[in-house]
Design an enzyme around this catalytic site. Structure first.
Site, PDB file in Angstrom:
ATOM      1  N   ASP A  56     -12.187 -17.938  -0.611  1.00  0.00           N
ATOM      2  CA  ASP A  56     -12.767 -16.671  -0.177  1.00  0.00           C
ATOM      3  C   ASP A  56     -12.653 -16.591   1.341  1.00  0.00           C
ATOM      4  O   ASP A  56     -13.305 -17.361   2.054  1.00  0.00           O
ATOM      5  CB  ASP A  56     -14.236 -16.634  -0.616  1.00  0.00           C
ATOM      6  CG  ASP A  56     -14.938 -15.356  -0.186  1.00  0.00           C
ATOM      7  OD1 ASP A  56     -14.313 -14.517   0.499  1.00  0.00           O
ATOM      8  OD2 ASP A  56     -16.121 -15.197  -0.544  1.00  0.00           O
ATOM      9  N   VAL A  57     -11.832 -15.665   1.836  1.00  0.00           N
ATOM     10  CA  VAL A  57     -11.613 -15.605   3.292  1.00  0.00           C
ATOM     11  C   VAL A  57     -12.870 -15.169   4.047  1.00  0.00           C
ATOM     12  O   VAL A  57     -12.953 -15.337   5.267  1.00  0.00           O
ATOM     13  CB  VAL A  57     -10.416 -14.684   3.683  1.00  0.00           C
ATOM     14  CG1 VAL A  57      -9.129 -15.141   3.026  1.00  0.00           C
ATOM     15  CG2 VAL A  57     -10.714 -13.222   3.396  1.00  0.00           C
ATOM     16  N   TYR A 150     -13.181   0.973   6.984  1.00  0.00           N
ATOM     17  CA  TYR A 150     -11.963   0.210   6.697  1.00  0.00           C
ATOM     18  C   TYR A 150     -10.996   0.277   7.884  1.00  0.00           C
ATOM     19  O   TYR A 150     -10.447  -0.729   8.326  1.00  0.00           O
ATOM     20  CB  TYR A 150     -11.332   0.793   5.434  1.00  0.00           C
ATOM     21  CG  TYR A 150      -9.947   0.299   5.093  1.00  0.00           C
ATOM     22  CD1 TYR A 150      -9.754  -0.939   4.494  1.00  0.00           C
ATOM     23  CD2 TYR A 150      -8.819   1.097   5.359  1.00  0.00           C
ATOM     24  CE1 TYR A 150      -8.473  -1.377   4.166  1.00  0.00           C
ATOM     25  CE2 TYR A 150      -7.552   0.662   5.034  1.00  0.00           C
ATOM     26  CZ  TYR A 150      -7.380  -0.574   4.429  1.00  0.00           C
ATOM     27  OH  TYR A 150      -6.110  -1.016   4.112  1.00  0.00           O
ATOM     28  N   LYS A 154      -9.063  -2.573  10.562  1.00  0.00           N
ATOM     29  CA  LYS A 154      -7.616  -2.720  10.739  1.00  0.00           C
ATOM     30  C   LYS A 154      -7.235  -2.528  12.214  1.00  0.00           C
ATOM     31  O   LYS A 154      -6.313  -3.192  12.707  1.00  0.00           O
ATOM     32  CB  LYS A 154      -6.866  -1.742   9.836  1.00  0.00           C
ATOM     33  CG  LYS A 154      -7.047  -2.041   8.338  1.00  0.00           C
ATOM     34  CD  LYS A 154      -6.523  -3.426   7.960  1.00  0.00           C
ATOM     35  CE  LYS A 154      -6.493  -3.645   6.455  1.00  0.00           C
ATOM     36  NZ  LYS A 154      -5.905  -4.949   6.082  1.00  0.00           N
ATOM     37  N   GLY A 181       1.530   2.577   5.080  1.00  0.00           N
ATOM     38  CA  GLY A 181       0.820   3.765   4.629  1.00  0.00           C
ATOM     39  C   GLY A 181       0.363   3.484   3.203  1.00  0.00           C
ATOM     40  O   GLY A 181       0.341   2.327   2.774  1.00  0.00           O
ATOM     41  N   VAL A 183       0.164   2.578  -0.570  1.00  0.00           N
ATOM     42  CA  VAL A 183       1.050   1.760  -1.407  1.00  0.00           C
ATOM     43  C   VAL A 183       0.457   1.707  -2.820  1.00  0.00           C
ATOM     44  O   VAL A 183      -0.760   1.589  -2.973  1.00  0.00           O
ATOM     45  CB  VAL A 183       1.146   0.311  -0.854  1.00  0.00           C
ATOM     46  CG1 VAL A 183       2.159  -0.502  -1.651  1.00  0.00           C
ATOM     47  CG2 VAL A 183       1.503   0.314   0.628  1.00  0.00           C
TER      48      VAL A 183
HETATM   49  N1  LIG Z   1      -2.534  -0.407  -1.054  1.00  0.00           N
HETATM   50  C1  LIG Z   1      -2.482   0.309   0.073  1.00  0.00           C
HETATM   51  O1  LIG Z   1      -2.310   1.538   0.041  1.00  0.00           O
HETATM   52  C2  LIG Z   1      -2.585  -0.371   1.410  1.00  0.00           C
HETATM   53  C3  LIG Z   1      -2.244   0.371   2.554  1.00  0.00           C
HETATM   54  C4  LIG Z   1      -2.343  -0.227   3.806  1.00  0.00           C
HETATM   55  C5  LIG Z   1      -2.777  -1.526   3.906  1.00  0.00           C
HETATM   56  N2  LIG Z   1      -3.102  -2.228   2.780  1.00  0.00           N
HETATM   57  C6  LIG Z   1      -3.562  -3.604   2.955  1.00  0.00           C
HETATM   58  O2  LIG Z   1      -2.727  -4.474   2.224  1.00  0.00           O
HETATM   59  C7  LIG Z   1      -3.457  -5.636   1.848  1.00  0.00           C
HETATM   60  C8  LIG Z   1      -3.283  -5.867   0.357  1.00  0.00           C
HETATM   61  O3  LIG Z   1      -3.803  -4.744  -0.329  1.00  0.00           O
HETATM   62  P1  LIG Z   1      -3.394  -4.381  -1.840  1.00  0.00           P
HETATM   63  O4  LIG Z   1      -3.268  -2.922  -1.890  1.00  0.00           O
HETATM   64  O5  LIG Z   1      -2.296  -5.259  -2.301  1.00  0.00           O
HETATM   65  O6  LIG Z   1      -4.768  -4.748  -2.567  1.00  0.00           O
HETATM   66  P2  LIG Z   1      -5.097  -5.459  -3.972  1.00  0.00           P
HETATM   67  O7  LIG Z   1      -6.522  -5.108  -4.225  1.00  0.00           O
HETATM   68  O8  LIG Z   1      -4.051  -5.165  -4.982  1.00  0.00           O
HETATM   69  O9  LIG Z   1      -4.978  -7.013  -3.613  1.00  0.00           O
HETATM   70  C9  LIG Z   1      -5.850  -7.627  -2.708  1.00  0.00           C
HETATM   71  C10 LIG Z   1      -5.965  -9.094  -3.087  1.00  0.00           C
HETATM   72  O10 LIG Z   1      -6.855  -9.691  -2.115  1.00  0.00           O
HETATM   73  C11 LIG Z   1      -7.765 -10.510  -2.815  1.00  0.00           C
HETATM   74  N3  LIG Z   1      -9.010 -10.635  -2.046  1.00  0.00           N
HETATM   75  C12 LIG Z   1      -9.977  -9.696  -1.883  1.00  0.00           C
HETATM   76  N4  LIG Z   1     -11.001 -10.214  -1.185  1.00  0.00           N
HETATM   77  C13 LIG Z   1     -10.666 -11.502  -0.893  1.00  0.00           C
HETATM   78  C14 LIG Z   1     -11.330 -12.556  -0.215  1.00  0.00           C
HETATM   79  N5  LIG Z   1     -12.577 -12.394   0.283  1.00  0.00           N
HETATM   80  N6  LIG Z   1     -10.692 -13.741  -0.095  1.00  0.00           N
HETATM   81  C15 LIG Z   1      -9.449 -13.928  -0.634  1.00  0.00           C
HETATM   82  N7  LIG Z   1      -8.787 -12.974  -1.309  1.00  0.00           N
HETATM   83  C16 LIG Z   1      -9.389 -11.763  -1.430  1.00  0.00           C
HETATM   84  C17 LIG Z   1      -8.000  -9.804  -4.138  1.00  0.00           C
HETATM   85  O11 LIG Z   1      -8.548 -10.677  -5.119  1.00  0.00           O
HETATM   86  C18 LIG Z   1      -6.592  -9.318  -4.467  1.00  0.00           C
HETATM   87  O12 LIG Z   1      -5.871 -10.302  -5.174  1.00  0.00           O
HETATM   88  C19 LIG Z   1      -4.900  -5.393   2.283  1.00  0.00           C
HETATM   89  O13 LIG Z   1      -5.141  -6.017   3.527  1.00  0.00           O
HETATM   90  C20 LIG Z   1      -4.951  -3.887   2.424  1.00  0.00           C
HETATM   91  O14 LIG Z   1      -5.959  -3.484   3.334  1.00  0.00           O
HETATM   92  C21 LIG Z   1      -3.024  -1.684   1.541  1.00  0.00           C
END
Ligand SMILES: NC(=O)c1ccc[n+]([C@@H]2O[C@H](COP(=O)([O-])OP(=O)(O)OC[C@H]3O[C@@H](n4cnc5c(N)ncnc54)[C@H](O)[C@@H]3O)[C@@H](O)[C@H]2O)c1
Length: 245
Positions: A56-57, A150, A154, A181, A183
């Site tokens: 857990d980060v 959020y 970032k 953006g 995803v």
């Molecule tokens: N999906 C989008 O549109 C988008 C856009 C911009 C940025 N992001 C960023 O990309 C990254 C990945 O997002 P995603 O869309 O793949 O999300 P997701 O929810 O599919 O995956 C996130 C992963 O992080 C893990 N996680 C959550 N809290 C955690 C913790 N405390 N310790 C360890 N692991 C933890 C979750 O269990 C999950 O496996 C994130 O930093 C998110 O902010 C996502």
């Protein structure tokens, strides 16, 4: 598992992190997937022939133990991808429960900070340089109502990216960010399945489509490669042009 570099991907069990882990595996690197969801990490690691680390980060002790385990399994960490992130909720800042704010700060900002601290200390001690890629968001630079908590984390990650790049350059460690953006991942599945919400997001993207994780991974792999040898402290958007609007 093949030779290559040792790569640690936080939040690597799902979405962008999982695709990043797969891309490094495809390049022949050894990969550790660290995730708070230990079961999902184990299943992704099995499919990708990677290592799973339940961590857990948001918990500094868990980070210390998890980074130690990953370094042991990988034979050292050459590349860190700080990808773990959450949104945790949303709403106008006047109404947003402080628990939501605190949860997002704990994972996105404090987690990126503590994992960077733990991994960079090991990279410095090992004396073979390193690469760190932080997954940010274009929200750090372009506001969307209801997501201020959020987006603030970032923007802080972007600031941390620059400071870490400055401090770690003398150790041969480059630090960069990738700012997607929207995803298609489990994080956004709820939004994307609602046609009106999806159309609203798509209307902000000049090239007209929401990204897939495979749109994001090439830049992450590039920034961690020797081809990016003179790039550090940069945060690069992958957003179909959304920041132009
Ligand atoms: N999906 C989008 O549109 C988008 C856009 C911009 C940025 N992001 C960023 O990309 C990254 C990945 O997002 P995603 O869309 O793949 O999300 P997701 O929810 O599919 O995956 C996130 C992963 O992080 C893990 N996680 C959550 N809290 C955690 C913790 N405390 N310790 C360890 N692991 C933890 C979750 O269990 C999950 O496996 C994130 O930093 C998110 O902010 C996502």
């Amino acid at each position: 598992m093949s030779a290559g570099r040792g790569v640690l991907v936080t939040g690597g069990a799902s979405g962008i992190g999982r695709a990043v882990a797969a891309a490094f595996r495809a390049a022949g690197d050894r990969v550790a997937i660290a995730d708070v969801n230990g079961e999902a990490a184990a299943s992704a690691a099995k499919e990708l022939d990677a290592f799973a680390v339940a961590a857990d980060v948001a918990d500094a002790a868990s980070v210390a133990a998890g980074v130690g385990r990953a370094a042991d399994e990988l034979g050292g960490i050459d590349v860190l991808v700080n990808n773990a992130g959450i949104v945790a909720g949303g709403g106008p800042l006047v109404d947003l429960p402080l628990q939501v704010f605190d949860a997002v700060v704990a994972v996105n900002l404090r987690g990126t900070f503590t994992v960077t601290q733990a991994v960079a200390a090991r990279m410095i001690a090992a004396g073979r340089g390193g690469r760190i890629v932080n997954i940010s968001s274009i929200g750090a630079r372009q506001p969307t109502a209801g997501l201020g908590h959020y987006e603030a984390t970032k923007a802080a990650v972007d600031a941390l990216t620059r400071t870490a790049a400055l401090e770690l350059a003398a150790h041969g460690i480059r630090v960069n960010g990738v700012a997607p953006g929207p995803v298609r991942t489990p994080m956004t599945a709820g939004l994307i399945s609602d046609p009106a919400a999806r159309a609203a997001w798509e209307s902000r993207i000049p090239d007209g489509r929401i990204a897939t994780p495979d749109d994001i991974t090439p830049l992450v792999v590039f920034l961690a490669s020797d081809q990016a040898a003179h790039i550090t402290g940069a945060v690069v958007q992958v957003d179909g042009g959304q920041l132009l609007t």
